[in-house]
Design an enzyme around this catalytic site. Sequence first.
Site: not given
Length: 248
Positions: A62, A118, A122
């Site tokens: 993930h 992602e 992040h």
Amino acid sequence: MRGIIIVSFLVLQSLVVSSSQSAPDFNFFYWVTYWPGAICESQKGCCPPPPEAKTSSDFMIHGLWPQFNNGTWPAFCDQTNLFDISKVSDLISRMERKWGEWGVWTCPSNETKLWEHEWDKHGTCVQSIFDQHSYFHTNLKFRQKLDLLNILKQSGIKPNDGFYGLEEIKNAIKCVIGFAPGIECNEDVEGKKQLFQIYICLDNYAKEFVECPYVPDGSCASKIKFPKSPKTDSCTDSQSVMPSVSTT
Ligand SMILES: *[C@@H]1O[C@H](CO)[C@@H](O)[C@H](O)[C@H]1NC(C)=O
Ligand SMILES: *[C@@H]1O[C@H](CO)[C@@H](O)[C@H](O)[C@H]1NC(C)=O
């Protein structure tokens, strides 16, 4: 007098901030993988990857998420360095196999959108230690290092729709990496809790496994289902991911 003190304090503070730019300003990482079987077996249903996708039904990456010790996290830190797939072109074939999208976050499933999300959410917050290439490469490195499906299988924990103790699952992983992971559950169509995501904690340079400073609330039960590996043709049709409302 007071003004001068405040001004010089601000100058000093900005010097400290700029000179410490290479040190992580977060406390640790979650490295998160998900089990595609828990998507297809969930109330939401799954939206399988197209047949030409190279994704397998093993644990899928993930992402790698910077965290603070108090359970919060930084997100979307830099709009000027958004995901650029050309920066990871040499990693794409491995990403397609280990970082596929089973319609959890995008439907029709689109792994490029997941990678983009992602990095943008992040990755942009960890630029003191990673650029785009090393962020994606580090995720792949951990995926290669840690064969979670095999680790669980060796403790007799298999994706066979059976129910296993939550502690038993955590212990099987702890035996290999030294620290218990966080486990997140979702619900199958009957409302039974099942294994969805595994959170492995890493230090703030993403080098070593560490004891989780903060364990996510995984909303599991003491015994949880480990759903079978999904078969593409047994999954919900990509257009019907919303749970159907019972009319009786
Ligand atoms: C959590 O810690 C971070 C970093 O120290 C801080 O910026 C944030 O305000 C804290 N949040 C809460 C809710 O305590
Ligand atoms: C998948 O997402 C990417 C990035 O947002 C986009 O450029 C691409 O067109 C999408 N592919 C499909 C098939 O929708």
